[in-house]
Motif scaffolding. Sequence first.
Motif, mmCIF file in Angstrom:
data_model
loop_
_atom_site.group_PDB
_atom_site.id
_atom_site.type_symbol
_atom_site.label_atom_id
_atom_site.label_comp_id
_atom_site.label_asym_id
_atom_site.label_seq_id
_atom_site.Cartn_x
_atom_site.Cartn_y
_atom_site.Cartn_z
ATOM 1 N N ASP A 95 37.809 38.309 37.516
ATOM 2 C CA ASP A 95 39.514 37.756 37.669
ATOM 3 C C ASP A 95 40.216 39.063 37.674
ATOM 4 O OD1 ASP A 95 39.000 35.352 38.359
ATOM 5 O OD2 ASP A 95 39.098 34.612 36.246
ATOM 6 N N ASN A 124 33.789 34.398 38.287
ATOM 7 C CA ASN A 124 35.167 34.270 37.488
ATOM 8 C C ASN A 124 35.391 35.559 36.690
ATOM 9 O OD1 ASN A 124 35.449 31.890 39.010
ATOM 10 N ND2 ASN A 124 34.592 30.765 37.435
ATOM 11 N N LYS A 162 36.162 40.770 43.722
ATOM 12 C CA LYS A 162 35.788 39.258 43.716
ATOM 13 C C LYS A 162 35.777 38.624 44.955
ATOM 14 C CE LYS A 162 37.001 34.871 41.563
ATOM 15 N NZ LYS A 162 38.119 34.326 40.571
#
Length: 140
Positions: free
Chosen positions: A33, A30, A39
């Motif tokens: 982002d 996370n 990601k």
Amino acid sequence: CAAISKLFRITMCELHPSQCGAMKAVLHPNGLDHLPAIKAWIAQGEDAETTRRTLREKYSHLPDSELWRAATEVNVLLQIKNLSTHPCVAARLAAGEIKVFGWYYDIARGQVRQYDQSQDRFVELTSPTRGTQPPTFAKA
């Protein structure tokens, strides 16, 4: 295969600099982002998911600072397993003509650790088993 035929030893070595970006992404996806392409790439990577699963199953008791080392060591073993599936490497391993070693190098401590299959863990190269038993993996 011609290049591999001249080798007798392969060492997979992961460096452990502080806050390694790849391991940070595996441990905290996370946190990416602001980098959606990376990601997505990490999220789709089978090795990244295997590393996360192994960390949950075997190392969930470790503090975050120790998870870096564990993630790096797990990655070394995954890369050895991947390398061992290459047809040329697999044939030479089966014939006992090549050895593959897994190392973890902690730059800050100046310490090299090698995977010792008999102990199922990484040990300092100053230990009595130094360099004698490379890991072996069953064929998938």
